[in-house]
Design a protein around this motif. Structure first.
Motif, PDB file in Angstrom:
ATOM      1  N   PHE A 309       0.849  -1.186   0.000  1.00 38.88           N
ATOM      2  CA  PHE A 309       0.000   0.000   0.000  1.00 38.88           C
ATOM      3  C   PHE A 309       0.886   1.238   0.000  1.00 38.88           C
ATOM      4  CE2 PHE A 309       0.616  -0.841   4.528  1.00 38.88           C
ATOM      5  CZ  PHE A 309       0.818   0.413   5.076  1.00 38.88           C
ATOM      6  N   LEU A 310       0.310   2.364  -0.341  1.00 42.00           N
ATOM      7  CA  LEU A 310       1.064   3.603  -0.474  1.00 42.00           C
ATOM      8  C   LEU A 310       1.023   4.395   0.831  1.00 42.00           C
ATOM      9  CD1 LEU A 310      -0.110   4.733  -4.021  1.00 42.00           C
ATOM     10  CD2 LEU A 310       1.875   3.340  -3.402  1.00 42.00           C
ATOM     11  N   PRO A 311       2.104   5.085   1.191  1.00 48.58           N
ATOM     12  CA  PRO A 311       2.104   5.916   2.402  1.00 48.58           C
ATOM     13  C   PRO A 311       0.993   6.955   2.352  1.00 48.58           C
ATOM     14  CG  PRO A 311       4.319   5.680   1.528  1.00 48.58           C
ATOM     15  CD  PRO A 311       3.395   5.122   0.492  1.00 48.58           C
ATOM     16  N   LYS A 312       0.512   7.331   3.540  1.00 53.21           N
ATOM     17  CA  LYS A 312      -0.608   8.275   3.577  1.00 53.21           C
ATOM     18  C   LYS A 312      -0.572   9.072   4.875  1.00 53.21           C
ATOM     19  CE  LYS A 312      -5.694   8.412   3.267  1.00 53.21           C
ATOM     20  NZ  LYS A 312      -5.723   9.281   2.068  1.00 53.21           N
ATOM     21  N   PHE A 313      -0.944  10.358   4.773  1.00 58.78           N
ATOM     22  CA  PHE A 313      -1.091  11.228   5.935  1.00 58.78           C
ATOM     23  C   PHE A 313      -2.531  11.187   6.430  1.00 58.78           C
ATOM     24  CE2 PHE A 313       2.792  12.910   4.202  1.00 58.78           C
ATOM     25  CZ  PHE A 313       3.511  13.302   5.317  1.00 58.78           C
ATOM     26  N   PHE A 314      -2.699  11.336   7.737  1.00 57.84           N
ATOM     27  CA  PHE A 314      -4.038  11.403   8.309  1.00 57.84           C
ATOM     28  C   PHE A 314      -4.773  12.615   7.731  1.00 57.84           C
ATOM     29  CE2 PHE A 314      -6.741  13.103  11.835  1.00 57.84           C
ATOM     30  CZ  PHE A 314      -7.742  12.145  11.741  1.00 57.84           C
ATOM     31  N   ASN A 315      -5.968  12.371   7.232  1.00 55.38           N
ATOM     32  CA  ASN A 315      -6.792  13.410   6.591  1.00 55.38           C
ATOM     33  C   ASN A 315      -6.056  14.095   5.447  1.00 55.38           C
ATOM     34  OD1 ASN A 315      -9.045  12.942   8.104  1.00 55.38           O
ATOM     35  ND2 ASN A 315      -8.728  14.640   9.528  1.00 55.38           N
ATOM     36  N   ASP A 316      -5.056  13.395   4.876  1.00 56.32           N
ATOM     37  CA  ASP A 316      -4.279  13.921   3.746  1.00 56.32           C
ATOM     38  C   ASP A 316      -3.616  15.253   4.057  1.00 56.32           C
ATOM     39  OD1 ASP A 316      -4.892  11.780   1.979  1.00 56.32           O
ATOM     40  OD2 ASP A 316      -6.872  12.650   1.637  1.00 56.32           O
ATOM     41  N   SER A 317      -3.341  15.501   5.324  1.00 58.55           N
ATOM     42  CA  SER A 317      -2.759  16.780   5.728  1.00 58.55           C
ATOM     43  C   SER A 317      -1.363  16.557   6.295  1.00 58.55           C
ATOM     44  CB  SER A 317      -3.631  17.462   6.778  1.00 58.55           C
ATOM     45  OG  SER A 317      -2.994  18.627   7.275  1.00 58.55           O
ATOM     46  N   MET A 318      -0.408  17.351   5.811  1.00 55.81           N
ATOM     47  CA  MET A 318       0.942  17.300   6.358  1.00 55.81           C
ATOM     48  C   MET A 318       1.109  18.310   7.499  1.00 55.81           C
ATOM     49  SD  MET A 318       3.112  16.883   2.843  1.00 55.81           S
ATOM     50  CE  MET A 318       4.603  16.417   3.719  1.00 55.81           C
ATOM     51  N   ASN A 319       0.072  19.043   7.827  1.00 61.87           N
ATOM     52  CA  ASN A 319       0.141  20.040   8.889  1.00 61.87           C
ATOM     53  C   ASN A 319      -0.189  19.410  10.242  1.00 61.87           C
ATOM     54  OD1 ASN A 319       0.676  22.200   7.093  1.00 61.87           O
ATOM     55  ND2 ASN A 319      -1.495  22.251   6.536  1.00 61.87           N
TER      56      ASN A 319
END
Length: 903
Positions: A309-319
């Motif tokens: 699977f591909l890496p992912k940020f929570f809620n697609d947010s890097m903040n």
């Protein structure tokens, strides 16, 4: 550092045992810790078995062919074990060395490097160390745990001794993490990362990922009140993802901790310092793979670990948008990941090397310094697809990167590219992840791949430092403990908010950052005071002092005021400690407080718990410190409702590393002395113990264990080494001996009431206790000193800079045989002035100034330098200093390389 292996089980009536090689890993509430196959029971040391005794094979010396000559392997092992104890609640003790050399279930928790058939059978390939244990399957109770270093490798504690030499301290620190239920971490900057250090001393400091992981099984008191928790789940197409690792990054861009999802896709990240966080998830597709975490649930589960699977940020947010609150749980930090095999998957990183040397990277983190510009190289799958202005960045707004350029090819064919990296001086020290993005916006992640350090790695911290014109002057005495290399360093002062403060010391000059520059010749010394500083910088200051150097040094701080002189050695880097508390509001006013300084660039929360002499909770509070911040407060200013006459202690737990000093006041008297930390040695000494004329001694002992009563014995001896009769707190000790029972977190105070002059030995039957001695005189004031531990090499600062000022030594032979002392006096430039040898008889004590009859060093009336002591057998010692009307004591400077802090 540890190769995974299989679990071997055997039925032994009436209980079932499990045998494991390494600590096999998976998740138990958070982090990567070992649980048994039922998914609930954690493998651990039971509190009823505390203290857990560790014993070192007596052949583990530099006389072995596999140990570099001049190395100090046993000291390295001891410090590695003690470093974990300063950050957890587990209680280890160091037992007598043993002739047992083979690993195996014998109820001896052994550390060995013996070249035997049994030990060699544990190793294959590049494995350099293993942790081998036996436990009861039904409960997880550990019965035996051995640490074995590969006897086919060459081992060292000496920097740059050989390119292929293995580092004893770093390896032991990692392996003792396995003793504490930890498996491997996915963060390259963690001690528990499965890779191996390439640079001497690279892995010296425990990361919060290491500490929090160990505290899942052995929590420090109060840690849950200054940390928060996060829970969530990782799914793919609605199905749970087993074996994904979830990472927390704080608002400064620094990595905090990571864990791995269970078979149902859920995870816990507990014990996070309060603040705002970014979360992301990444597959175990390299360099961290399922095999790096042993078998455990990985090998026994009917489900397969999901790595596509591909890496992912929570809620697609890097903040950093998720706020963690102390004592609370944030739930539903969930990830829905996308199936796929990443086309961009970097594994290798290096910094500050020539581009022609980038063909054989290891997977360790790249070390970069605060305030420097450098080059960072990354290599791995898909890196060749990166183009200009794509690539390396971190979640910290402090790190700035430039354009990309090709830099070669790895030996496996993967491409390497380089980036210009600027690390401002204000970048927090810590671990940073690297993220790469290609032209399809696919993300490549390298967790903990950048480790940001201070340019000067070695750190001496003094938790309290003050310069108040007309009231308090402070002096710094530094010693270069190397006889072969000079030292360059900087002295910096920090105020209560952690900000830089400009102070003056002697004629030292400031650099562009307002730090004070200094240099020490090999074996040289430096003695400077605020009173001797340029008047321009004499503004009131109270805070902490940090001394950073490019090599290890020793040091002492002296405070001089109209209430006397007191000296204190450097503070260790601690997450938990005890301090004795004495308060008197009736009659003579007495008060005690603690000075605490945050050693981290990020904010810190400190839990402070007050307990009575019998260990009963009497109050608590939480102290907030800014990054590098400082607080010096009396206990009744921190906790309300303390009785007017109170004896007890405070237990302190911090979620960042701190340094600390105890502060005590009496009418017209100010003194400081060291805090009490967990330790592994059951025997210590107070080399000076006296009741002569109006000078009396007060012994304060504390039990650092929150779990078990401590049984201790004190033995008072005369200067000749014989038993000394003495009355203490109304009890006549005819042979100077008294047995004590101290409850968990409890304390005992004993005061001399009859004449005695000599030393005091403290031994414990089980978990070690710690203590201080306060010398009190209405004429010379009060001074406090901590224990002296058996050692053979140390340095004493000598200051005879003015009439009435002198520095001497109190030293006691710790053994039952005579010992010879080789004494060498050096001037400030490190040049030998005088050398001689004297002899101490069995248990004999000596307390003299340099020109007294036994030492008889013949120093000039005005002299500043150092006295180097090398003993043929163990001794314990403290420094004695007099100035007109004032007596003070402070620790000697040990020569072991493991006695100072580093990044």
């Amino acid at each position: 550092m540890v190769s995974p292996s299989v679990v071997r089980k055997s039925l032994k009536k009436p209980i079932i045992f499990g045998m494991l090689i390494t600590v096999l890993g998976f998740v138990n509430s958070g982090y990567v810790v070992h649980i048994i196959s039922d998914g609930v029971t954690s493998m651990r040391w039971f509190k009823g078995d505390y203290p857990v005794e560790i014993r070192i094979w007596d052949g583990f010396t530099d006389e072995l062919s596999q140990v570099v000559k001049g190395s100090d392997p046993q000291t390295a092992v001891k410090e590695a074990l003690e470093r974990w104890m300063r950050s957890t609640s587990v209680t280890f003790v160091l037992g007598e060395n043993t002739s047992v050399s083979d690993s195996g279930f014998d109820r001896i928790n052994l550390v060995t490097v013996a070249d035997t058939k049994v030990n060699k059978a544990l190793f294959s390939g590049a494995t350099i160390g293993v942790s081998v244990g036996t436990y009861i399957e039904s409960t997880g109770r550990l019965l035996d745990k051995d640490l074995v270093l590969n006897p086919s490798k060459t081992w060292t504690t000496i920097e740059n001794s050989g390119a292929n030499d293995q580092i004893i301290f770093d390896t032991a620190l990692h392996e003792f993490g396995h003793h504490l239920n930890l498996s491997h971490s996915v963060s390259r900057s963690s001690i528990m990362f499965h890779g191996r250090a390439r640079a001497f001393g690279q892995h010296r400091a425990l990361s919060w990922d290491d500490i929090a992981g160990a505290n899942m099984t052995y929590p420090m008191v109060g840690l849950g009140q200054i940390t928060g928790n996060v829970t969530g789940k990782v799914t793919r197409a609605g199905l749970p993802v087993f074996g994904a690792f979830v990472v927390a990054v704080d608002k400064y861009g620094a990595l905090s901790a990571n864990t791995i999802t269970r078979a149902d896709g859920t995870y816990n990240l507990d014990l996070l310092p309060p603040g705002q966080y970014t979360f992301y998830v990444e597959p175990l597709d390299g360099p961290s793979t399922p095999s790096k975490f042993g078998n455990g649930i990985f090998g026994q589960s009917t489900q397969s670990v999901v790595v596509d699977f591909l890496p992912k940020f929570f809620n697609d947010s890097m903040n950093p948008v998720t706020t963690v609150i102390a004592g609370k749980t944030v739930s539903k930090i969930d990830f829905q990941v996308t199936q796929g095999d990443a086309s961009l998957d970097p594994h290798y990183v290096e910094a500050g090397v020539d581009s022609s040397k980038v063909t054989s990277f290891a997977v360790d983190p790249a070390m970069v310094d605060q305030g420097v510009n450098t080059k960072v190289y990354v290599g791995g799958k898909g890196v060749d697809s990166l183009v200009d202005k794509q690539g390396v960045f971190s979640l910290s707004d402090k790190l700035v990167t430039g354009s990309v350029d090709s830099a070669g090819t790895l030996s496996n064919g993967d491409k390497v590219k380089g980036y210009d990296l600027s690390v401002p001086l204000t970048t927090p020290k810590g671990e940073f992840s690297i993220f790469l993005k290609n032209n399809t916006s696919e993300m490549g992640v390298m967790t903990g791949a950048l480790r940001v350090l201070h340019p000067f790695r070695s750190l001496q911290v003094f938790g309290q430092f003050a310069d108040i014109p007309g009231s308090i002057n402070s002096g710094v005495f530094l010693i270069n403990t190397s006889l072969s290399k000079s030292v360059h360093g900087k002295i910096m002062a920090r105020g209560s908010d952690g900000g830089q403060e400009v102070i003056g010391l002697g004629q030292l000059t400031h650099d562009v950052n307002q730090d004070l520059d200094f240099n020490l010749a090999s074996g040289g010394t430096l003695s400077v005071t605020t009173s001797g500083a340029r008047r321009l910088f004499r503004s009131p200051f109270t805070g902490s002092l940090r001394i950073r150097t490019d090599r290890r040094i020793g040091g002492t701080v002296l405070y001089e005021s109209n209430s006397g002189t007191t000296g204190v050695g450097p503070s260790r880097s601690l997450h938990t400690f005890l301090a004795p508390i004495e308060v008197r509001d009736s009659g003579v006013t007495v008060n005690t407080g603690i000075a605490v300084t945050n050693l981290d660039d990020r904010p810190c929360q400190v839990y402070i718990q007050l307990q009575t002499a019998n260990g009963q909770l009497s109050g608590n509070t939480i102290l907030d410190l800014d990054g590098n911040g400082h607080s010096a407060r009396f206990i009744n200013d921190l906790i309300s409702g303390i009785p007017s006459d109170f004896d007890g202690s405070v237990l302190v737990t911090a979620n960042r590393p701190v340094g600390a000093t105890i502060i005590s006041t009496r009418p017209g008297i100010f003194t400081t002395f060291p805090v009490i930390q967990n330790r592994i040695l059951k025997r210590s000494f107070f080399p000076q113990f006296a009741h002569v004329g109006d000078l009396s001694s007060k012994l304060i002992l504390l039990n650092p264990s929150s779990e078990k009563t401590a049984r201790a014995t004190i033995k008072v001896r005369s200067q000749s080494g014989d038993s000394a009769s003495v009355t203490m707190s109304g009890e006549l000790l005819s042979d100077g001996t008294k047995s004590l029972s101290i409850p968990p977190l409890g304390s005992v105070i004993l005061e001399t009431q009859s004449d005695v002059l000599g030393s005091l030995e403290l031994t414990t039957q089980d978990n070690p206790v710690g203590g201080v001695v306060l010398f009190n005189s209405p004429v010379t004031g009060t001074t406090g000193v901590g224990e002296g531990f058996p050692q053979t090499d140390f340095v004493v600062p000598i200051d005879r800079s003015a009439p009435g000022i002198d520095t001497g030594i109190a030293i006691v032979n710790a053994g039952d045989q005579q010992t010879s002392l080789n004494l060498v006096v050096r001037d400030t430039g490190g040049t030998i002035v005088i050398s001689k040898t004297i002899v101490l008889g069995a248990r004999q004590q000596l307390a003299e100034f340099p020109n007294d009859s036994t030492l008889n060093l013949g120093l000039p009336d005005t002299f500043v330098g150092s006295l180097w002591v090398q003993a043929s057998d163990d001794v314990a010692a403290i420094v004695i200093r007099v100035s007109p009307g004032v007596l003070t004591t402070f620790p000697v400077v040990p020569l072991s390389e493991f006695t100072t802090q580093s990044d």
